[in-house]
Design an enzyme around this catalytic site. Structure first.
Site, PDB file in Angstrom:
ATOM      1  N   LYS A   1       0.839  -1.206   0.000  1.00  0.00           N
ATOM      2  CA  LYS A   1       0.000   0.000   0.000  1.00  0.00           C
ATOM      3  C   LYS A   1       0.875   1.258   0.000  1.00  0.00           C
ATOM      4  CE  LYS A   1      -1.548   1.552   4.109  1.00  0.00           C
ATOM      5  NZ  LYS A   1      -1.262   2.939   4.460  1.00  0.00           N
ATOM      6  N   ASN A   2       1.850   1.291   0.911  1.00  0.00           N
ATOM      7  CA  ASN A   2       2.617   2.529   1.073  1.00  0.00           C
ATOM      8  C   ASN A   2       3.602   2.773  -0.072  1.00  0.00           C
ATOM      9  OD1 ASN A   2       1.180   3.128   3.310  1.00  0.00           O
ATOM     10  ND2 ASN A   2       2.759   2.543   4.789  1.00  0.00           N
TER      11      ASN A   2
ATOM     12  N   ARG B   1      -4.509  10.906   4.567  1.00  0.00           N
ATOM     13  CA  ARG B   1      -3.409  11.875   4.649  1.00  0.00           C
ATOM     14  C   ARG B   1      -2.484  11.800   3.434  1.00  0.00           C
ATOM     15  NH1 ARG B   1      -2.308  13.920   9.530  1.00  0.00           N
ATOM     16  NH2 ARG B   1      -0.238  14.404   8.772  1.00  0.00           N
TER      17      ARG B   1
ATOM     18  N   CYS C   1      -4.385  12.687  13.667  1.00  0.00           N
ATOM     19  CA  CYS C   1      -5.062  11.415  13.461  1.00  0.00           C
ATOM     20  C   CYS C   1      -4.786  10.513  14.642  1.00  0.00           C
ATOM     21  CB  CYS C   1      -4.664  10.780  12.134  1.00  0.00           C
ATOM     22  SG  CYS C   1      -3.032  10.096  12.132  1.00  0.00           S
TER      23      CYS C   1
ATOM     24  N   ARG D   1       0.779  14.802  13.266  1.00  0.00           N
ATOM     25  CA  ARG D   1       1.620  14.472  12.106  1.00  0.00           C
ATOM     26  C   ARG D   1       1.787  15.699  11.222  1.00  0.00           C
ATOM     27  NH1 ARG D   1      -0.745   9.103   9.647  1.00  0.00           N
ATOM     28  NH2 ARG D   1       1.148   9.182   8.382  1.00  0.00           N
ATOM     29  N   PRO D   2       2.785  16.541  11.564  1.00  0.00           N
ATOM     30  CA  PRO D   2       2.982  17.779  10.816  1.00  0.00           C
ATOM     31  C   PRO D   2       3.463  17.516   9.384  1.00  0.00           C
ATOM     32  CG  PRO D   2       4.774  17.433  12.386  1.00  0.00           C
ATOM     33  CD  PRO D   2       3.783  16.337  12.624  1.00  0.00           C
TER      34      PRO D   2
ATOM     35  N   ASP E   1       5.516  20.038   8.018  1.00  0.00           N
ATOM     36  CA  ASP E   1       6.488  21.135   7.882  1.00  0.00           C
ATOM     37  C   ASP E   1       7.666  20.776   6.981  1.00  0.00           C
ATOM     38  OD1 ASP E   1       6.969  19.347  10.116  1.00  0.00           O
ATOM     39  OD2 ASP E   1       8.698  20.584  10.580  1.00  0.00           O
TER      40      ASP E   1
ATOM     41  N   ASP F   1       5.142   0.730  11.910  1.00  0.00           N
ATOM     42  CA  ASP F   1       3.900   0.115  11.420  1.00  0.00           C
ATOM     43  C   ASP F   1       3.744  -1.348  11.864  1.00  0.00           C
ATOM     44  OD1 ASP F   1       3.236   2.494  10.293  1.00  0.00           O
ATOM     45  OD2 ASP F   1       3.754   1.939   8.242  1.00  0.00           O
TER      46      ASP F   1
ATOM     47  N   ARG G   1      -8.568  -0.489   4.708  1.00  0.00           N
ATOM     48  CA  ARG G   1      -7.732   0.552   4.108  1.00  0.00           C
ATOM     49  C   ARG G   1      -6.360   0.011   3.741  1.00  0.00           C
ATOM     50  NH1 ARG G   1      -7.963   6.200   6.977  1.00  0.00           N
ATOM     51  NH2 ARG G   1      -6.640   6.476   5.167  1.00  0.00           N
TER      52      ARG G   1
HETATM   53  C1  EPZ Z   1       4.493   7.004   6.180  1.00  0.00           C
HETATM   54  O1  EPZ Z   1       3.810   8.119   6.737  1.00  0.00           O
HETATM   55  C2  EPZ Z   1       3.500   5.858   6.157  1.00  0.00           C
HETATM   56  N1  EPZ Z   1       2.361   6.229   5.332  1.00  0.00           N
HETATM   57  C3  EPZ Z   1       3.060   5.506   7.565  1.00  0.00           C
HETATM   58  O2  EPZ Z   1       2.266   4.338   7.476  1.00  0.00           O
HETATM   59  C4  EPZ Z   1       4.291   5.190   8.416  1.00  0.00           C
HETATM   60  O3  EPZ Z   1       3.882   4.977   9.744  1.00  0.00           O
HETATM   61  C5  EPZ Z   1       5.294   6.344   8.352  1.00  0.00           C
HETATM   62  O4  EPZ Z   1       5.624   6.639   6.961  1.00  0.00           O
HETATM   63  C6  EPZ Z   1       6.600   6.044   9.088  1.00  0.00           C
HETATM   64  O5  EPZ Z   1       7.217   4.930   8.523  1.00  0.00           O
HETATM   65  C7  EPZ Z   1       2.443   6.108   4.000  1.00  0.00           C
HETATM   66  O6  EPZ Z   1       3.451   5.691   3.452  1.00  0.00           O
HETATM   67  C8  EPZ Z   1       1.239   6.441   3.216  1.00  0.00           C
HETATM   68  P1  EPZ Z   1       6.881  10.261   7.923  1.00  0.00           P
HETATM   69  P2  EPZ Z   1       4.463   9.572   6.634  1.00  0.00           P
HETATM   70  O7  EPZ Z   1       6.778  11.565   7.225  1.00  0.00           O
HETATM   71  O8  EPZ Z   1       5.160   9.711   5.338  1.00  0.00           O
HETATM   72  C9  EPZ Z   1       7.627  13.453  11.414  1.00  0.00           C
HETATM   73  C10 EPZ Z   1       0.432   2.962   7.939  1.00  0.00           C
HETATM   74  O9  EPZ Z   1      -0.065   2.463   8.968  1.00  0.00           O
HETATM   75  N2  EPZ Z   1       7.365  14.463  10.380  1.00  0.00           N
HETATM   76  O10 EPZ Z   1       8.017   9.370   7.548  1.00  0.00           O
HETATM   77  O11 EPZ Z   1       3.398  10.544   6.973  1.00  0.00           O
HETATM   78  C11 EPZ Z   1       6.385  12.634  11.731  1.00  0.00           C
HETATM   79  O12 EPZ Z   1       5.551  13.295  12.653  1.00  0.00           O
HETATM   80  C12 EPZ Z   1       0.904   4.375   7.917  1.00  0.00           C
HETATM   81  O13 EPZ Z   1       0.521   2.366   6.860  1.00  0.00           O
HETATM   82  C13 EPZ Z   1       7.558  15.788  10.692  1.00  0.00           C
HETATM   83  O14 EPZ Z   1       7.934  16.153  11.812  1.00  0.00           O
HETATM   84  O15 EPZ Z   1       5.501   9.498   7.816  1.00  0.00           O
HETATM   85  C14 EPZ Z   1       6.986  11.354  12.240  1.00  0.00           C
HETATM   86  O16 EPZ Z   1       7.378  11.527  13.592  1.00  0.00           O
HETATM   87  C15 EPZ Z   1       0.543   5.168   9.106  1.00  0.00           C
HETATM   88  N3  EPZ Z   1       7.319  16.719   9.732  1.00  0.00           N
HETATM   89  C16 EPZ Z   1       8.243  11.193  11.403  1.00  0.00           C
HETATM   90  O17 EPZ Z   1       8.541  12.518  10.898  1.00  0.00           O
HETATM   91  C17 EPZ Z   1       6.910  16.369   8.474  1.00  0.00           C
HETATM   92  O18 EPZ Z   1       6.734  17.261   7.638  1.00  0.00           O
HETATM   93  C18 EPZ Z   1       8.123  10.235  10.224  1.00  0.00           C
HETATM   94  O19 EPZ Z   1       6.946  10.552   9.477  1.00  0.00           O
HETATM   95  C19 EPZ Z   1       6.725  15.014   8.176  1.00  0.00           C
HETATM   96  C20 EPZ Z   1       6.965  14.068   9.144  1.00  0.00           C
END
Ligand code: EPZ
Length: 432
Positions: free
Chosen positions: A22-23, A92, A116, A121-122, A124, A308, A400
């Site tokens: 999926k991801n 998202r 969520c 989940r920012p 930025d 995950d 999902r």
């Molecule tokens: C992806 O989310 C996955 N989703 C998530 O899977 C997964 O948990 C996550 O990566 C971590 O591996 C998809 O691929 C669709 P990140 P993503 O940006 O890209 C912080 C599932 O269950 N951060 O790597 O949103 C954030 O808060 C889902 O399948 C910022 O601070 O995750 C987190 O602590 C849920 N600022 C860390 O970075 C930002 O702008 C990693 O988040 C972006 C992220």
């Protein structure tokens, strides 16, 4: 709202095939918008989130056909630079369209995703990357608006406090493929799903180099063509079935698992006492050979242990004798499943980003509530081993992200059924 009912206690036995990731699929779909011609994506899982993303792309003017585990995305009508709240609130990952919008249409207006169930989940880092490439960013009435005359390549660091971001790396890399000049991104995410996207972009004609595994150099090109791509298998689904086999003390063969991407997970299972044998047909997982031992897990970015799979391992560890510890390094509040596991008899204490799990003799079936996708999976894993019946509410989360979950479990001998009723499931909160 459908529910899943499980009569626990049956060891899983037999073979299961892992579906496409999926991801990995979701960013590939957004990337198809960057091209001047159609793309075909194969081995696509049949999932609600893929459907949401297909709807999102259609709302932007693209033509999307989705069926038989295949997507055909024709981006030639892509002309709308707005993704409204109604679309983003469902998922998202629709934020992934922002990079292609900026690159192709020079403007993006996307509703800011809210919080969520797995915590704050920012975005930025996504915005920082776009700004580095020359975009002006404003926030208006809950929408992020990014505008640019021409994206220009630059060298910058994209990592944040919780390490690198999968989403920001994918989004900014997509934008950089059509920017003027060269972009160097330090601190990119290295998850297999990110590497998959980079491979797809290269096949479309993007010029991308991975420098010493730690930085990306992307040299902008004038245009990209559609490509034909087969999605890699879902390492999180594979890991979920591994925990299901382990907790039921079963013996299963997992086919099409990308074990090369699962070192941290396989290492932890072996430490616990689960036997894993890589064979020609797949990976055999046996939970009926050795005693189990407690362990410590720290989730982190790839190649670290994936967040995950944290919930599913918590379910497993709740019946492993002794005290285990889980530290959540990515989403410190991703522990809503703990309260539901406690309702099933688990002994878990959660405190500031960590959970201490004291293994109990057995879990007991109970009615429980799924809070997000992986929490639901954890409750299924727990229910498979629990004494008595577990009734999982809000299983739309499972739909999902897990293709044919209960059918696959039935094939492995589990006593699992879905109860369908006609109440709408609009309460869904975007977590993907
Ligand atoms: C992806 O989310 C996955 N989703 C998530 O899977 C997964 O948990 C996550 O990566 C971590 O591996 C998809 O691929 C669709 P990140 P993503 O940006 O890209 C912080 C599932 O269950 N951060 O790597 O949103 C954030 O808060 C889902 O399948 C910022 O601070 O995750 C987190 O602590 C849920 N600022 C860390 O970075 C930002 O702008 C990693 O988040 C972006 C992220």
């Amino acid at each position: 709202m459908d529910r899943i009912v499980i009569a626990g206690g049956k060891p899983l036995r037999g073979k299961v095939q892992i579906s496409g990731s999926k991801n990995a699929t979701l960013p590939l779909m957004a990337a198809a918008l960057l091209a001047n011609s159609p793309s075909v994506i194969r081995n696509v899982p049949e999932l609600r989130d893929v459907q949401y993303m297909a709807d999102c792309l259609r709302s932007l003017g693209a033509d999307v056909e989705y069926g038989d585990h295949m997507l055909r995305i024709d981006p030639r009508g892509f002309s709308i630079s707005e993704a409204p709240y109604d679309i983003v609130r469902k998922m998202r990952a629709s934020i992934y369209v922002m990079g292609p919008m900026l690159a192709r249409l020079r403007r993006a207006r996307v509703s800011l995703p809210g919080g969520c169930a797995i915590g704050s989940r920012p975005i930025d880092l996504h915005l920082k990357g776009f700004e580095e490439l020359g975009a002006r960013i404003n926030l208006e009435h809950g929408d992020v608006i990014a505008e640019v005359e021409r994206l220009r390549g630059k060298e910058f660091n994209l990592s944040g406090a919780a390490g690198s971001s999968v989403g920001a790396t994918c989004n900014v890399a997509m934008a950089a493929t059509l920017a003027e000049g060269t972009t160097v991104i330090h601190g990119p995410a290295r998850e297999p799903e990110v590497v998959e996207l980079l491979g797809f972009l290269s096949r479309m004609g993007a010029r991308i180099e991975i420098i010493r595994g730690r930085s990306l150099r992307i040299t902008g090109v004038e245009g990209l063509d559609g490509a034909d791509h087969t999605v890699l298998s879902d390492r999180i689904e594979a890991g979920t079935f591994m925990t299901a086999a382990a907790i039921t003390r079963g013996d299963i063969m997992i086919e099409y698992a990308c074990v090369d991407h699962m070192e941290a997970v396989i290492g932890k299972l072996r430490e616990i006492g689960v036997c894993l044998d890589e064979m020609h047909e797949g990976i055999r997982v046996r939970g009926d050979v050795e005693e189990y031992h407690p362990t410590t897990i720290q989730t982190w970015t790839y190649p670290g242990f994936p967040t995950d799979l944290q919930a599913q391992f918590m379910a497993l560890l709740s019946v492993v004798p002794g005290q285990s510890l889980i530290r959540e390094g990515i989403y410190v509040d991703r522990f809503l499943h703990a309260a539901e596991l406690i309702r099933m008899g688990a002994d878990i204490r959660v405190l500031s980003g960590s959970a201490t799990i004291q293994g109990v003799d057995h879990l007991g079936g109970a009615p429980v509530m799924a809070s997000d996708l992986r929490a639901s999976a954890a409750l299924v894993v727990a229910g498979l081993a629990a004494e008595g019946t577990t009734l999982i509410n809000r299983v739309y989360h499972i739909d999902r992200g897990y293709e044919f979950m209960e059918r696959k479990l039935q094939q492995l001998g589990a006593d699992v059924a879905r109860i369908t009723d006609n109440e709408p499931d609009e309460a869904a909160v975007a977590s993907a």
